[in-house]
Design a protein around this motif. Structure first.
Motif, short mmCIF file in Angstrom:
data_model
loop_
_atom_site.label_atom_id
_atom_site.label_comp_id
_atom_site.label_asym_id
_atom_site.label_seq_id
_atom_site.Cartn_x
_atom_site.Cartn_y
_atom_site.Cartn_z
N ASP A 36 1.91 15.04 6.18
CA ASP A 36 0.92 15.97 6.96
C ASP A 36 1.60 16.85 8.00
O ASP A 36 0.67 16.60 9.14
N GLU A 72 1.84 5.53 -0.63
CA GLU A 72 0.63 6.06 0.02
C GLU A 72 0.77 5.26 1.47
O GLU A 72 0.23 4.17 1.39
N PHE A 73 1.10 6.07 2.31
CA PHE A 73 1.54 5.63 3.67
C PHE A 73 0.07 5.40 4.58
O PHE A 73 -0.52 6.36 4.80
N THR A 74 -0.21 4.43 5.10
CA THR A 74 -1.24 4.10 5.99
C THR A 74 -0.69 3.42 7.21
O THR A 74 -1.02 3.90 8.42
N LYS A 75 -0.05 2.27 7.11
CA LYS A 75 0.56 1.78 8.43
C LYS A 75 1.82 1.14 8.36
O LYS A 75 2.25 0.72 7.06
N VAL A 78 2.53 -2.38 6.28
CA VAL A 78 2.34 -2.20 4.97
C VAL A 78 3.53 -1.68 4.19
O VAL A 78 3.92 -2.06 3.30
N TYR A 104 3.97 7.24 12.43
CA TYR A 104 2.59 6.76 12.51
C TYR A 104 2.08 7.32 13.94
O TYR A 104 0.97 7.55 14.24
#
Length: 337
Positions: A36, A72-75, A78, A104
């Protein structure tokens, strides 16, 4: 998520020697993760003691690069668990984990210390490391870089005499790192002499697996002893708590910020002191360590100060040890080259 890897050879200001090796350059790998429109950076150096090269890390990560890009990057936590499941070395995981945390923070628009609920109003002063050399050279390095705390690398046949001579020229706090070069008897004998010379603590005097020797040292040393080579991963913390006064966590050895945060928490629960140390690395790795500093009792993050030239901007350390944290979020890192 895009992944990019690059090798660098970092030139040092001076030859850096410890009890088992010397070098004038440090090979390192920088990993970047982009998502992003934001890019996070992480670092891991080569290390002959742990049989890690920049090429071995590149090969490990390149082998799963398509899986990383499809992740799929979130944190960061994870993502770290995903990397562990792929069987990467802790050094390779560290570079990617640091990049994930920097990314992040940048995605959230916050520095990591703020995300972790800590304040940079209070943090320990980093030491500045003086490698093994002739007394004249060690003294010249101290005079070149006046500093409130020096970590002095030892492991010679005349260690106490070296410290005694250096003490004549400064009232700075001394920390001693023998990098596994002493015996239990040497440690117990040297400790009171070094304490009189203003030494704060000893770091890893014995071989990493000499647990019986460390038990003897714990009962008889008049100085605190901090584990380094004996404390590599999370599972080592509880055993070290029985044999040392504290632990020195290295992000490259444990696999990044994710396990380091857990190790800090566990050490505090066990009532031992916590230090985070560095390799001879660039501002990329140092900036990640600095984000942890409000949580620490001691910190060794002078790696970038030992370089002739750096490859990044980020956290800056002033001559008095004051840390200037960048306004950029995450670890605050930007590559220069």
């Amino acid at each position: 998520m895009q992944v990019h890897l690059k090798k660098y050879t970092l030139p040092l200001k001076h030859t850096f020697s410890i009890s088992r090796e010397s070098h004038d350059f440090q090979d390192t790998m920088i990993a970047s993760l982009t998502l992003d429109g934001k890019t996070g950076y992480g670092e891991a150096t080569s290390n002959p003691y742990y049989k890690i090269t920049t090429q071995s890390m590149l090969d490990e990560i390149n082998a799963i690069s398509s899986e990383i890009e499809n992740f799929e990057f979130t944190k960061p936590e994870v993502f770290h668990a995903f990397l562990v499941s792929k069987g990467l070395s802790n050094f390779a995981i560290c570079a990617l984990d640091l990049a994930a945390y920097d990314l992040y923070g940048k995605l959230l628009g916050k520095p990591l210390y703020e995300i972790w609920g800590t304040s940079i109003e209070k943090y320990p002063t980093t030491n500045y490391t003086i490698g093994i050399a002739s007394i004249d050279i060690m003294l010249a390095k101290m005079q070149e870089m006046p500093w409130p705390i020096y970590k002095i690398k030892l492991g010679t046949s005349d260690d106490v005499a070296i410290v005694r001579e250096l003490r004549k020229h400064t009232d700075a706090i001394f920390r001693i790192d023998a990098n596994c070069a002493w015996t239990a008897q040497e440690t117990i004998h040297n400790a009171p002499l070094l304490k009189e010379l203003g030494v704060e603590f000893l770091e890893q005097p014995l071989k990493a697996d000499d647990w019986s020797g460390m038990e003897e040292v714990m009962h008889h040393s008049v100085l605190p002893v901090i584990a380094d080579e004996s404390c590599i991963v999370e599972s080592d913390v509880e055993k070290c708590a029985l044999h040392f006064s504290g632990i020195n966590i290295k992000l490259t050895k444990c696999g990044g910020l994710t396990p380091a945060l857990r190790m800090i928490k566990k050490a505090k629960e066990l009532g031992i002191s916590v230090m985070v140390g560095c390799m001879t690395e660039s501002t990329v790795g140092i900036s990640a360590i600095a984000q942890l500093s409000p949580q620490l009792d001691y910190v060794d993050m002078d790696g970038a100060l030992l370089l002739k030239s750096d490859i990044a901007t980020g956290v800056h350390i002033e001559p008095d040890g004051k840390v200037i944290f960048p306004k950029l979020a995450g670890s605050g890192v930007q590559l220069l080259a």
